[in-house]
Design an enzyme around this catalytic site. Structure first.
Site, mmCIF file in Angstrom:
data_model
loop_
_atom_site.group_PDB
_atom_site.id
_atom_site.type_symbol
_atom_site.label_atom_id
_atom_site.label_comp_id
_atom_site.label_asym_id
_atom_site.label_seq_id
_atom_site.Cartn_x
_atom_site.Cartn_y
_atom_site.Cartn_z
ATOM 1 N N PRO A 131 -0.022 -55.221 -42.546
ATOM 2 C CA PRO A 131 1.084 -56.159 -42.766
ATOM 3 C C PRO A 131 0.766 -57.167 -43.875
ATOM 4 O O PRO A 131 1.637 -57.534 -44.658
ATOM 5 C CB PRO A 131 1.230 -56.848 -41.404
ATOM 6 C CG PRO A 131 0.734 -55.830 -40.421
ATOM 7 C CD PRO A 131 -0.362 -55.079 -41.114
ATOM 8 N N GLY A 132 -0.496 -57.564 -44.005
ATOM 9 C CA GLY A 132 -0.845 -58.583 -45.009
ATOM 10 C C GLY A 132 -1.528 -58.047 -46.242
ATOM 11 O O GLY A 132 -1.946 -58.827 -47.110
ATOM 12 N N GLN A 244 -5.409 -38.163 -57.189
ATOM 13 C CA GLN A 244 -4.748 -36.941 -56.694
ATOM 14 C C GLN A 244 -3.497 -37.292 -55.884
ATOM 15 O O GLN A 244 -2.478 -36.612 -55.974
ATOM 16 C CB GLN A 244 -5.728 -36.114 -55.859
ATOM 17 C CG GLN A 244 -5.056 -34.897 -55.247
ATOM 18 C CD GLN A 244 -6.004 -33.768 -54.907
ATOM 19 O OE1 GLN A 244 -6.979 -33.542 -55.603
ATOM 20 N NE2 GLN A 244 -5.691 -33.030 -53.854
ATOM 21 N N GLU A 245 -3.565 -38.376 -55.106
ATOM 22 C CA GLU A 245 -2.386 -38.823 -54.357
ATOM 23 C C GLU A 245 -1.260 -39.142 -55.338
ATOM 24 O O GLU A 245 -0.096 -38.778 -55.127
ATOM 25 C CB GLU A 245 -2.739 -40.062 -53.518
ATOM 26 C CG GLU A 245 -1.510 -40.695 -52.875
ATOM 27 C CD GLU A 245 -1.826 -41.789 -51.861
ATOM 28 O OE1 GLU A 245 -3.013 -42.127 -51.672
ATOM 29 O OE2 GLU A 245 -0.866 -42.298 -51.243
ATOM 30 N N ARG A 271 34.236 -30.459 -61.311
ATOM 31 C CA ARG A 271 35.124 -31.619 -61.133
ATOM 32 C C ARG A 271 35.957 -31.850 -62.399
ATOM 33 O O ARG A 271 35.419 -31.892 -63.506
ATOM 34 C CB ARG A 271 34.265 -32.858 -60.837
ATOM 35 C CG ARG A 271 35.049 -34.138 -60.666
ATOM 36 C CD ARG A 271 35.730 -34.180 -59.327
ATOM 37 N NE ARG A 271 36.407 -35.450 -59.106
ATOM 38 C CZ ARG A 271 37.223 -35.678 -58.103
ATOM 39 N NH1 ARG A 271 37.475 -34.722 -57.212
ATOM 40 N NH2 ARG A 271 37.811 -36.842 -57.966
ATOM 41 N N GLY A 343 32.648 -41.268 -56.580
ATOM 42 C CA GLY A 343 32.611 -41.701 -55.175
ATOM 43 C C GLY A 343 31.954 -40.672 -54.273
ATOM 44 O O GLY A 343 31.319 -41.024 -53.273
#
Ligand SMILES: Cc1cc2nc3c(=O)[nH]c(=O)nc-3n(C[C@H](O)[C@H](O)[C@H](O)COP(=O)(O)OP(=O)(O)OC[C@H]3O[C@@H](n4cnc5c(N)ncnc54)[C@H](O)[C@@H]3O)c2cc1C
Length: 382
Positions: A131-132, A244-245, A271, A343
Site C-alpha cells: 500500500p505504501g 523480461q517482465e 459503417r 458511440g
C-alpha cells in the site's frame, strides 16, 4: 510488415494456442469477466497443453526450450482475442516468475516447485508492491525476522496478479531493515502456511477477469529452505528480472494494438455516414495510416528486443524503452479506435470498449512510464 522472428515450430505452437483459445477461452471469457476470476481449472488445462513453463527443463515437466518467442506467442494470441486478463495471468507465471525459479532456486526447490508450475497445480505470483510502496521498491515495509531455521514474515502486499489463485508467492521482504537495498530478500510463501491469507479481490477499471488481490502475512513462519536466491540479494534479483517482465508487457501492448486496428478497419468499411464508408473520410484514413505505421515500427523494435533477450543481451534501458513506448502507443491506439467506432465503441458488446479499459493499466504496472523514462534518462547521463 512481414515478421521474420518465428520459424515453423513457433507457427505450430501458435496454431496449438489458437485452438486452445477457441476451445477453452472464447466462450467462457465473458463469464470470467463478470465473476472477476478465471476458472482455476484453466490453469491445469493450460499445463496439460504444454503452455506453462516452456522454458523449464523437461526433467521437471517443462518444454525444455528457453526461447522467449514461445512466451510471446502465448500472450500475443490471448491479446489478439481481447483476453488480456489471461495474457497477464499466464504472462506473470511464465515470463515473470519462471526466470526467478529457473535462475535462483536450488535443486531441491526446483524439484518441489517446478513440476507443479508446469502442470498448473501451482499457480504463482510475485508480491513486491505494498500500500505504501510501488515505484519506490526500496521502501517496502514487509519484514522477515530470523526465527529458528527460517524467518517470521509480517506485512501486506497489494495489487498482486494471480493473488487469489496463487499457491506459491515470491514475497519481497526486508531481512535487514538497516541495510537499505542490500537488506531485501525474496522468500517463497506457499498456500497453506499459517498466517498467510488473501485480502480483498480488488475491483478494477478494466481487466476484470484478472485475479488481482491483497495478500496478508501475519507471523508466517517461512522455513530457511524457502529463501530464494541470496540473503540480502533480493533487490539485485528484482533488477535483473524486471526487463523480461517489461518485455512481456510490451508484447501484449503491440498485439492488443494490432488487434484493435484490425477490428477498427473492418468497422470503417461496414459503417456508413453521409452516404459513404466512415473509413473513406480523410481523417479516418489518416488515423488508420498513423496507427498502422506506428504499430509496424513498434513491432520491429520489439521483435529485435525479443531476440536480444534470447541472446542474453537485452539491456534494462532497451526493455524500458520498449515498455513505455509500446504501452503509450497502446493507449493512443485504443483511444483513436474507440473514437472511430463512435458511440458503439463505448458499448460493451463491441470489443474495443473492453480493450480501451483493459489497456490503460499497461502504462502503470511493471514500472510506470515515468519510471521507465527515469531509467532511460539516467543512462543518458542526466
Ligand atoms: C492490475 C495490476 C496488477 C499488478 N500486478 C502486480 C504484481 O503482480 N505484483 C506486484 O508486486 N505489483 C503489481 N502491481 C503494482 C504495480 O506494479 C504498481 O502499481 C506500479 O509499479 C506503480 O506503483 P504505485 O501504484 O505504488 O504508484 P506510485 O509509485 O505511488 O506512483 C504514483 C505516480 O507517481 C509517479 N512517480 C513515482 N515515482 C516517480 C519518480 N521517481 N519520478 C517521476 N514520477 C514518479 C508514478 O509514475 C505515478 O504516476 C499491479 C498493479 C495493478 C494495477
Amino acid at each position: 510488415m512481414q515478421r521474420t522472428l518465428f520459424d515453423a515450430d513457433h507457427d505450430d505452437f501458435r496454431q496449438a494456442v489458437r485452438q486452445f483459445v477457441e476451445r477453452h477461452v472464447v466462450d467462457e471469457y465473458d463469464r470470467w469477466e463478470a465473476e472477476g476470476l478465471v476458472d482455476r481449472k484453466l490453469w491445469n488445462l493450460a499445463g496439460d497443453a504444454g503452455f506453462l513453463g516452456t522454458a523449464v527443463p523437461e526433467e521437471y515437466g517443462g518444454g525444455g526450450i528457453a526461447d522467449f518467442r514461445y512466451n510471446a506467442v502465448l500472450v500475443e494470441e490471448l491479446a489478439r482475442v481481447g483476453a488480456p486478463s489471461l495474457s497477464s495471468g499466464f504472462g506473470l507465471h511464465n515470463d515473470v516468475v519462471a526466470p526467478y525459479l529457473l535462475e535462483l532456486a536450488t535443486d531441491e526447490q526446483k524439484q518441489r516447485w517446478l513440476p507443479g508450475f508446469c502442470s498448473g497445480d501451482i499457480v504463482t505470483a510475485i508480491a513486491m508492491t505494498e500500500p505504501g510502496a510501488g515505484s519506490d521498491l526500496k521502501g517496502v515495509r514487509t519484514t522477515a525476522v530470523r526465527d529458528g531455521d527460517g524467518w517470521r514474515l509480517n506485512g501486506t502486499k497489494t495489487f498482486i496478479t494471480n493473488g487469489i489463485h496463487s499457491d506459491l508467492v515470491i514475497v519481497v521482504a526486508k531481512t535487514d531493515p538497516s541495510a537499505g537495498a542490500r537488506g531485501i530478500s525474496l522468500l517463497v510463501v506457499e498456500r497453506d502456511m499459517e498466517g498467510f491469507r488473501r485480502g480483498r479481490k480488488l475491483a478494477k477499471a478494466g481487466m476484470h477477469a484478472q485475479d488481482t488481490a491483497e495478500l496478508v502475512f501475519e507471523d508466517v513462519h517461512v522455513p530457511g529452505a524457502n529463501l530464494l536466491g541470496d540473503l540480502g540479494g533480493g533487490f539485485g534479483h528484482l533488477m535483473h528480472n524486471l526487463p523480461q517482465e517489461r518485455l512481456s508487457i510490451a508484447v501484449v501492448a503491440v498485439a492488443a494494438s494490432s488487434a484493435a486496428l484490425d477490428w477498427t478497419m473492418q468497422y470503417c468499411h461496414e459503417r456508413k455516414a453521409f452516404g459513404q464508408e466512415i473509413g473513406s473520410f480523410q481523417n479516418s484514413r489518416f488515423k488508420l495510416a498513423e496507427m498502422a505505421t506506428e504499430i509496424d515500427i513498434a513491432q520491429t523494435f520489439l521483435d529485435r528486443c525479443i531476440l536480444e533477450l534470447n541472446a542474453g543481451t537485452l539491456t534494462p534501458v532497451d526493455a524500458a524503452k520498449a515498455k513505455w513506448w509500446t504501452t503509450e502507443l497502446q493507449k493512443r491506439v485504443m483511444d483513436t479506435c474507440l473514437q472511430l467506432f463512435g458511440g458503439y465503441g463505448y458499448m460493451d458488446e463491441y470489443p474495443i470498449s473492453r480493450a480501451w479499459r483493459d489497456g490503460r493499466i499497461q502504462c502503470v504496472y511493471g514500472g510506470t512510464t515515468e519510471i521507465m523514462k527515469e531509467i532511460i534518462g539516467r543512462d543518458l547521463g542526466f
